[in-house]
Design a protein around this motif. Structure first.
Motif, PDB file in Angstrom:
ATOM      1  N   SER A 441       0.883  -1.291   0.014  1.00  0.00           N
ATOM      2  CA  SER A 441      -0.072  -0.075  -0.109  1.00  0.00           C
ATOM      3  C   SER A 441       0.886   1.191  -0.006  1.00  0.00           C
ATOM      4  CB  SER A 441      -0.894   0.112   1.160  1.00  0.00           C
ATOM      5  OG  SER A 441      -1.584   1.308   1.238  1.00  0.00           O
ATOM      6  N   THR A 442       0.427   2.281  -0.635  1.00  0.00           N
ATOM      7  CA  THR A 442       1.261   3.579  -0.719  1.00  0.00           C
ATOM      8  C   THR A 442       0.441   4.454   0.139  1.00  0.00           C
ATOM      9  OG1 THR A 442       0.175   4.066  -2.793  1.00  0.00           O
ATOM     10  CG2 THR A 442       2.501   3.193  -2.949  1.00  0.00           C
ATOM     11  N   LYS A 443      -0.560   4.128   0.594  1.00  0.00           N
ATOM     12  CA  LYS A 443      -1.472   5.017   1.374  1.00  0.00           C
ATOM     13  C   LYS A 443      -1.023   5.367   2.771  1.00  0.00           C
ATOM     14  CE  LYS A 443      -5.361   3.578  -1.400  1.00  0.00           C
ATOM     15  NZ  LYS A 443      -6.373   2.854  -1.549  1.00  0.00           N
ATOM     16  N   THR A 449      -4.987  -0.826   3.753  1.00  0.00           N
ATOM     17  CA  THR A 449      -4.594  -2.186   4.311  1.00  0.00           C
ATOM     18  C   THR A 449      -3.725  -2.722   3.404  1.00  0.00           C
ATOM     19  OG1 THR A 449      -6.486  -3.034   3.390  1.00  0.00           O
ATOM     20  CG2 THR A 449      -6.839  -2.515   5.511  1.00  0.00           C
ATOM     21  N   GLY A 450      -3.702  -2.568   2.041  1.00  0.00           N
ATOM     22  CA  GLY A 450      -2.958  -3.289   1.147  1.00  0.00           C
ATOM     23  C   GLY A 450      -3.605  -4.611   0.958  1.00  0.00           C
ATOM     24  N   LEU A 453      -6.689  -5.085  -3.224  1.00  0.00           N
ATOM     25  CA  LEU A 453      -6.412  -5.741  -4.776  1.00  0.00           C
ATOM     26  C   LEU A 453      -5.887  -7.084  -4.693  1.00  0.00           C
ATOM     27  CD1 LEU A 453      -4.611  -2.690  -6.445  1.00  0.00           C
ATOM     28  CD2 LEU A 453      -6.634  -3.590  -6.882  1.00  0.00           C
TER      29      LEU A 453
HETATM   30  P1  ADP Z   1      -5.136  -0.230  -0.151  1.00  0.00           P
HETATM   31  O1  ADP Z   1      -6.006   0.485  -1.078  1.00  0.00           O
HETATM   32  O2  ADP Z   1      -5.737  -0.450   1.046  1.00  0.00           O
HETATM   33  O3  ADP Z   1      -3.711   0.559  -0.103  1.00  0.00           O
HETATM   34  P2  ADP Z   1      -5.104  -2.130  -2.264  1.00  0.00           P
HETATM   35  O4  ADP Z   1      -4.694  -3.436  -2.433  1.00  0.00           O
HETATM   36  O5  ADP Z   1      -6.582  -1.841  -2.920  1.00  0.00           O
HETATM   37  O6  ADP Z   1      -4.850  -1.750  -0.915  1.00  0.00           O
HETATM   38  O7  ADP Z   1      -4.113  -1.219  -3.109  1.00  0.00           O
HETATM   39  C1  ADP Z   1      -2.843  -1.290  -3.246  1.00  0.00           C
HETATM   40  C2  ADP Z   1      -2.041  -0.035  -3.807  1.00  0.00           C
HETATM   41  O8  ADP Z   1      -2.065  -0.110  -5.248  1.00  0.00           O
HETATM   42  C3  ADP Z   1      -2.434   1.203  -3.243  1.00  0.00           C
HETATM   43  O9  ADP Z   1      -1.862   1.655  -2.084  1.00  0.00           O
HETATM   44  C4  ADP Z   1      -2.000   2.221  -4.376  1.00  0.00           C
HETATM   45  O10 ADP Z   1      -0.777   2.535  -4.158  1.00  0.00           O
HETATM   46  C5  ADP Z   1      -2.263   1.242  -5.560  1.00  0.00           C
HETATM   47  N1  ADP Z   1      -3.443   1.590  -6.271  1.00  0.00           N
HETATM   48  C6  ADP Z   1      -4.454   0.805  -6.291  1.00  0.00           C
HETATM   49  N2  ADP Z   1      -5.474   1.485  -7.311  1.00  0.00           N
HETATM   50  C7  ADP Z   1      -4.808   2.632  -7.736  1.00  0.00           C
HETATM   51  C8  ADP Z   1      -5.162   3.524  -8.602  1.00  0.00           C
HETATM   52  N3  ADP Z   1      -6.493   3.549  -9.049  1.00  0.00           N
HETATM   53  N4  ADP Z   1      -4.248   4.377  -8.987  1.00  0.00           N
HETATM   54  C9  ADP Z   1      -3.205   4.424  -8.452  1.00  0.00           C
HETATM   55  N5  ADP Z   1      -2.469   3.778  -7.749  1.00  0.00           N
HETATM   56  C10 ADP Z   1      -3.721   2.550  -7.254  1.00  0.00           C
END
Ligand code: ADP
Length: 499
Positions: A441-443, A449-450, A453
């Protein structure tokens, strides 16, 4: 072979006996000729060593015949015998005929005996060295059991003879095995294959793979059973099942907690969404009360206020129901579904958040799409995750456009395509695989939570589909899901699976 050893041990005494008989015969012949002048009787005595030698040594016995034949030759040569030459030749010829006939017969008997012995040894080797527990039964009672079966059951094989076959089978498998055996008797099919548990001497169970067939034993119909010990395999299967159950439970927990995390994030927007109908209800209710207290307005106006109140209650109830659906842990239920409908519902559910963030949503949904075989709640979860990610990726951007597209690519195995495209921050090309890894996750801490996806990918895989992502850093992102049509994915019948 054991019998050949015994034969060797017997050869010396046999040779002595034959030698004595030959010497006796020669002495007897000489005595009869020289002392008593009788020339016939001694000939019959020659057959005794000839027959014995041929019986014991087969064709090699002819040597003795040669020795015995020397006597008439000698008598003739020394002119002691007065019989004509042709009669001596005839005597010797008879000796040879008898020796050859008895010798051949004896060779044949010996060969048959050794063949029988060899086949018995082969049988013992096959049956006793077999990895299968073998037994034969007739009228439900065991007639023969090999030592492997004894080992499998912890009992000497002799103890198993005369035991009822039903006593070997574990109580819990008895009804099934009885049913199979009965069916064989009624259908007349000879071969039977099944798995069951046998009871060991100490009461524990041994899993066996049984192959049984009708056979003749000691000239009468019986049943031959081969039982292979599969306890190890069964234990490994049980362990695997246990692990699979555990993994499934953990996955369910994961999906559930991811849903809760999304829910937490959504709560602000949902509070906003509930606040609107509640304020509406309060206003219309106050209005109606005021009309009644002050006697202003007519019945129609009152009714209008009440209708507004009902509408707002329905709106609030819908939001609450959707929240409940989101948080519920459920067994997946695969049914034919319209993918466009699920996308619309997901967008509708997120509308408050999208509106708050100022996202412009455009839907480009193909009409007449084939249905997919899927679980509504799970597919909704995938779209909610993609849409939420897209919304979050656009928060910092001035232009916030979210496009959801569906179309058919008939040339592919998975012809139904869904694209979720945004104008957000995007990601570098080398990240497109990494995004699907768990806990990537980059959030900011507490925001992601990572797992979203990772779970989405697993759900799509369960639907026999694929999910991929493409983007250029700063240029927005596009997530593409490909799914098989319901007809190809399943026969069309609803199926149940656990996730
Ligand atoms: P989370 O949303 O909890 O971080 P996800 O597995 O949904 O976990 O997403 C993993 C990471 O994928 C996100 O933290 C983000 O960096 C990247 N990501 C997902 N969707 C997008 C998007 N539409 N645009 C840019 N980055 C995205």
């Amino acid at each position: 072979m054991a019998d050949r050893g015994t034969q060797d041990r017997r050869t010396l005494p046999q040779m002595l006996v034959v030698a004595l008989l030959v010497v006796g015969y020669a002495a007897f012949g000489a005595y009869m000729h020289l002392a008593l002048q009788i020339h016939i009787v001694y000939t019959h005595a020659a057959y005794v060593p000839i027959v014995l030698a041929s019986m014991w040594w087969g064709r090699r016995g002819l040597v003795v015949t040669g020795v015995v034949a020397c006597l008439p030759v000698c008598l003739h040569f020394f002119r002691v015998a007065d019989a004509p030459l042709w009669s001596d030749i005839a005597r010797i010829a008879f000796f040879c005929v008898v020796a050859v006939a008895v010798g051949e017969l004896s060779e044949k008997v010996k060969a048959a005996k050794w063949a029988l012995q060899a086949s018995e040894e082969n049988y013992r080797l096959i049956v006793e060295k077999s990895l299968a527990g073998i037994f034969v039964y007739r009228n439900e009672h065991i007639l023969f059991a090999n030592s492997r079966l004894g080992q499998m059951l912890g009992r000497p094989p002799e103890d198993l003879v005369a035991t009822s076959v039903w006593d070997l089978i574990a109580e819990e498998d008895l009804p099934n095995v009885r049913h199979l055996v009965k069916r064989r008797e009624t259908t007349g099919v000879s071969d039977l294959r099944y798995e069951c548990r046998l009871v060991r001497a100490d009461g524990t169970r041994t899993w066996v793979d049984v192959a049984s067939s009708a056979a003749d034993y000691e000239g009468q119909p019986a049943v031959l059973v081969n039982a292979y010990d599969i306890t190890g395999r069964k234990e490994a299967e049980a362990k695997r099942r246990e692990l699979a159950d555990l993994t499934r439970k953990q996955e369910e927990e994961l999906i559930h907690s991811a849903r809760l995390a999304e829910l937490g994030e959504m709560s602000a927007a949902v509070a906003h969404e509930l606040n609107q109908p509640l304020s509406g209800i309060r206003n219309f209710a106050n209005n109606a009360l005021y009309m009644l207290q002050e006697g202003v307005g007519g019945t129609e106006e009152l009714k209008e206020n009440l209708r507004w109140i009902t509408e707002q209650v329905q709106r609030a109830a819908k939001t609450i129901n959707q929240m409940r659906d989101m948080t519920r842990k459920s067994e997946s239920h695969f049914v034919p579904l319209g993918i466009n409908e699920i996308i619309r519902e997901s967008i509708e559910f997120l509308t408050p958040q999208l509106r708050l963030t100022g996202v412009e949503v455009s839907l480009d949904l193909a009409s007449g799409l084939q249905r997919v075989m899927g679980d509504r709640i799970q597919l909704e979860q995938v779209f909610l995750n993609l849409l939420t990610n897209a919304r979050q990726a656009m928060e910092e951007k001035d232009r916030r456009c979210l496009t959801v597209r569906t179309y058919v690519n008939a040339s592919e195995d998975r012809p139904l395509v869904v694209e979720v495209e945004d104008t957000g921050t995007g990601f570098s090309a080398d990240r497109s695989e990494k995004l699907f890894e768990a806990f990537f996750s980059t959030k900011e801490r507490g925001h992601g939570t990572g797992l979203g996806l990772t779970i989405s990918q697993r759900i799509i895989k369960d639907h026999r589909g694929t999910i991929g992502a493409e983007s250029e850093l700063g240029m927005g992102a596009r997530f593409t899901i490909r799914l098989p049509a319901a007809e190809a994915a399943d026969s069309g019948e609803a199926t149940k699976r656990h996730v």
